[in-house]
Design a protein around this motif. Structure first.
Motif, short mmCIF file in Angstrom:
data_model
loop_
_atom_site.label_atom_id
_atom_site.label_comp_id
_atom_site.label_asym_id
_atom_site.label_seq_id
_atom_site.Cartn_x
_atom_site.Cartn_y
_atom_site.Cartn_z
N ALA A 19 -2.93 3.73 4.59
CA ALA A 19 -3.18 2.30 4.81
C ALA A 19 -3.03 1.99 6.30
CB ALA A 19 -2.23 1.45 3.99
N GLU A 54 7.31 0.91 5.28
CA GLU A 54 7.90 0.98 6.62
C GLU A 54 7.15 0.21 7.70
OE1 GLU A 54 10.87 1.76 7.12
OE2 GLU A 54 11.30 2.70 5.19
N PRO A 55 5.83 0.37 7.82
CA PRO A 55 5.19 -0.34 8.94
C PRO A 55 5.26 -1.86 8.82
CG PRO A 55 3.55 0.70 7.53
CD PRO A 55 4.88 1.25 7.11
N TYR A 56 5.48 -2.36 7.60
CA TYR A 56 5.61 -3.80 7.43
C TYR A 56 6.94 -4.32 7.96
CZ TYR A 56 1.48 -3.32 4.54
OH TYR A 56 0.20 -3.04 4.11
N ARG A 57 7.92 -3.42 8.12
CA ARG A 57 9.20 -3.84 8.68
C ARG A 57 9.04 -4.32 10.12
NH1 ARG A 57 13.53 -2.40 5.38
NH2 ARG A 57 13.19 -0.57 4.08
N PHE A 58 8.19 -3.64 10.88
CA PHE A 58 8.01 -4.07 12.27
C PHE A 58 7.38 -5.46 12.32
CE2 PHE A 58 5.93 -4.67 16.27
CZ PHE A 58 6.90 -4.25 17.18
N ILE A 59 6.44 -5.70 11.45
CA ILE A 59 5.80 -7.03 11.41
C ILE A 59 6.85 -8.08 11.04
CG2 ILE A 59 4.05 -8.42 10.22
CD1 ILE A 59 2.53 -5.63 9.86
N LEU A 85 10.71 4.13 13.30
CA LEU A 85 9.94 3.03 12.71
C LEU A 85 9.36 3.47 11.37
CD1 LEU A 85 8.11 1.72 15.91
CD2 LEU A 85 10.10 0.72 14.77
N ALA A 92 10.07 -7.77 11.68
CA ALA A 92 10.98 -7.87 12.83
C ALA A 92 10.38 -8.76 13.92
CB ALA A 92 11.27 -6.48 13.39
N TRP A 93 9.09 -8.63 14.18
CA TRP A 93 8.43 -9.50 15.16
C TRP A 93 8.45 -10.95 14.66
CZ3 TRP A 93 4.12 -12.73 14.87
CH2 TRP A 93 3.72 -13.28 16.10
N ALA A 121 3.52 2.19 1.34
CA ALA A 121 4.33 2.59 2.50
C ALA A 121 4.90 1.34 3.15
CB ALA A 121 3.48 3.36 3.52
N PRO A 172 11.96 -7.13 18.87
CA PRO A 172 11.37 -6.74 17.58
C PRO A 172 11.54 -5.25 17.28
CG PRO A 172 9.85 -8.15 18.80
CD PRO A 172 10.97 -7.79 19.75
N HIS A 186 0.80 -1.22 0.00
CA HIS A 186 0.00 0.00 0.00
C HIS A 186 0.84 1.27 0.00
CE1 HIS A 186 -3.12 -2.90 0.63
NE2 HIS A 186 -2.54 -3.30 1.75
N PHE A 195 -1.11 -4.03 13.77
CA PHE A 195 -0.25 -5.05 14.38
C PHE A 195 0.71 -4.40 15.36
CE2 PHE A 195 3.40 -7.72 14.95
CZ PHE A 195 2.81 -8.94 15.20
N ILE A 196 1.25 -3.26 14.97
CA ILE A 196 2.18 -2.54 15.87
C ILE A 196 1.43 -2.15 17.14
CG2 ILE A 196 3.59 -0.45 16.09
CD1 ILE A 196 3.93 -0.72 12.93
N GLU A 210 -4.07 -0.48 8.12
CA GLU A 210 -4.06 -1.87 8.60
C GLU A 210 -2.72 -2.32 9.21
OE1 GLU A 210 -6.60 -3.54 9.26
OE2 GLU A 210 -8.06 -2.29 8.23
N GLY A 241 -4.20 -7.71 6.83
CA GLY A 241 -4.44 -6.66 5.85
C GLY A 241 -5.86 -6.13 5.86
N HIS A 288 15.13 -4.60 16.28
CA HIS A 288 15.37 -5.05 14.89
C HIS A 288 14.75 -4.09 13.88
CE1 HIS A 288 17.11 -9.26 14.56
NE2 HIS A 288 17.32 -8.88 15.80
N ALA A 289 13.54 -3.66 14.17
CA ALA A 289 12.85 -2.78 13.21
C ALA A 289 13.55 -1.43 13.07
CB ALA A 289 11.39 -2.58 13.64
#
Lengths: 228, 228
Positions: free
Chosen positions: B90, A92-97, B172, A99-100, A90, B161, A88, B96-97, B92, A173, B164-165
């Motif tokens: 986006a 960046e926020p998927y990087r945290f997911i 972030l 990393a987890w 961006a 996590p 979508h 998760f964060i 969504e 998602g 790592h992120a």
């Protein structure tokens, strides 16, 4: 040349099991892109010299050679903007997911299933895998997974963020899956292909989500031989 | 009427300490929007009747009354699209964060600092807080935080996590902060305002990130009185 995805497998090329390769496999399906799966084994690093890399997944897409699952997803969104978005716009926020998933989910799964991997490998790969992983853990692999059934409750408890994020929605998602789902799902496919151990309780919302993921794209993931 | 954010505090209205209110406070600053902070205490539920809600944050923005921090962020992106995006269209993946923050970070912090909260509260709020939290924990609050220094290593390990992120990036959100940063930072502001306990080691990348967050928007967060 057809699009190629180099994917980790053992003796059986159908049983692709790397969680990172599964991220890319699902991402390609999400984009509606065909590809040829190129089986690759742990010790075949020289076969990836063209990519200046030593791990899979590696995607060859026309003139583009892309390594690392996250960058493959970014490439697919950039190269195929007309297909449904993975991240979508961006990433960046998927990087945290990610990393987890790498630090909690994969570490938890590895501690439960790592002994199930060597029997799937050819001799050369098996020796490499056992030696490198025992060095990483500092103990025999049999000690790593000892008493694993007793550790399932703690593993399941570690999935609480996933369970919370899925409350009231079918996918991370939202109404439809995106790269967050594929990132996490890769870990569960890894476990499914290599180990008979059932990680999830049948009444867990994560179990229901995993079933939905297995059914995507005509049941693509479910069709791969499972260990159980 | 000026924009209003109802925020949790104790006896001192300057010491806003709810992690969820901090998400909204940082989100408003990110958008460059002024607001009046309206101090609110745990037991003042009737004051939120106009919002049909019993918790803060509550944002009153012109004709809009918005509750829940996540929905406040969505409202701000929708109502002020010309200002820098909080969630890049986006929302969504940010859920998760938030789920990780709520279930891992906040739970970890609460177990270390919950006894520091009652002294900050007026009598009525203090009685409510202690009774409701002791019921939730099933034990005295003093037992919850007992030996907290000994549990700091485990708490710090749970931040892997996040660590790592943040590898290779300042926030972030990447080069600039976004709602992922504000979501996680709220937990650290909660701890900072209520407790003298230092949660982070000085050489932790999360510590360096927290310093950057404290400096945003002219040092807005740093200017709020800290407990230490």
């Amino acid at each position: 040349m057809a699009r190629q995805l180099f994917e980790l497998c053992g003796s059986d090329p159908a049983r692709v099991f790397s969680p990172f390769c599964w991220r890319s496999r699902m991402a390609l399906a999400h984009k509606g892109l065909d590809f040829d799966s190129v089986p690759w084994r742990f010790t075949e690093t020289e076969r990836l010299a063209f990519a200046r890399h030593d791990k899979v997944p590696v995607l060859v897409d026309g003139d583009a050679v892309v390594v690392e699952s996250f960058d493959i997803a970014r490439h697919l969104d950039a190269a195929y903007p007309q297909a449904p978005s993975l991240m979508h716009g961006a990433p960046e926020p998927y990087r945290f997911i990610g990393a987890w998933t790498d630090t909690v989910l994969h570490a938890g799964i590895a501690g439960l299933i790592v002994t199930d991997i060597p029997p799937l490998l050819d001799d050369v790969d098996r020796a490499y895998f056992v030696t490198s992983r025992e060095k990483r853990y500092g103990k025999a692999l049999s000690e790593v997974t000892a008493g694993r059934e007793d550790r399932l409750p703690a593993f399941r408890a570690s999935l609480l963020p996933l369970r919370h994020a899925l409350r009231g929605r079918d996918f991370l998602g939202g109404a439809a899956p995106d790269y967050a789902d594929y990132t996490v799902f890769g870990g569960f496919m890894w476990a499914r292909v290599v180990s008979p151990l059932e990680l999830l309780a049948a009444d867990d919302a994560v179990h229901a989500w995993r079933e939905r993921m297995l059914g995507l794209f005509g049941g693509m993931a479910r069709a791969v031989p499972a260990a159980a």
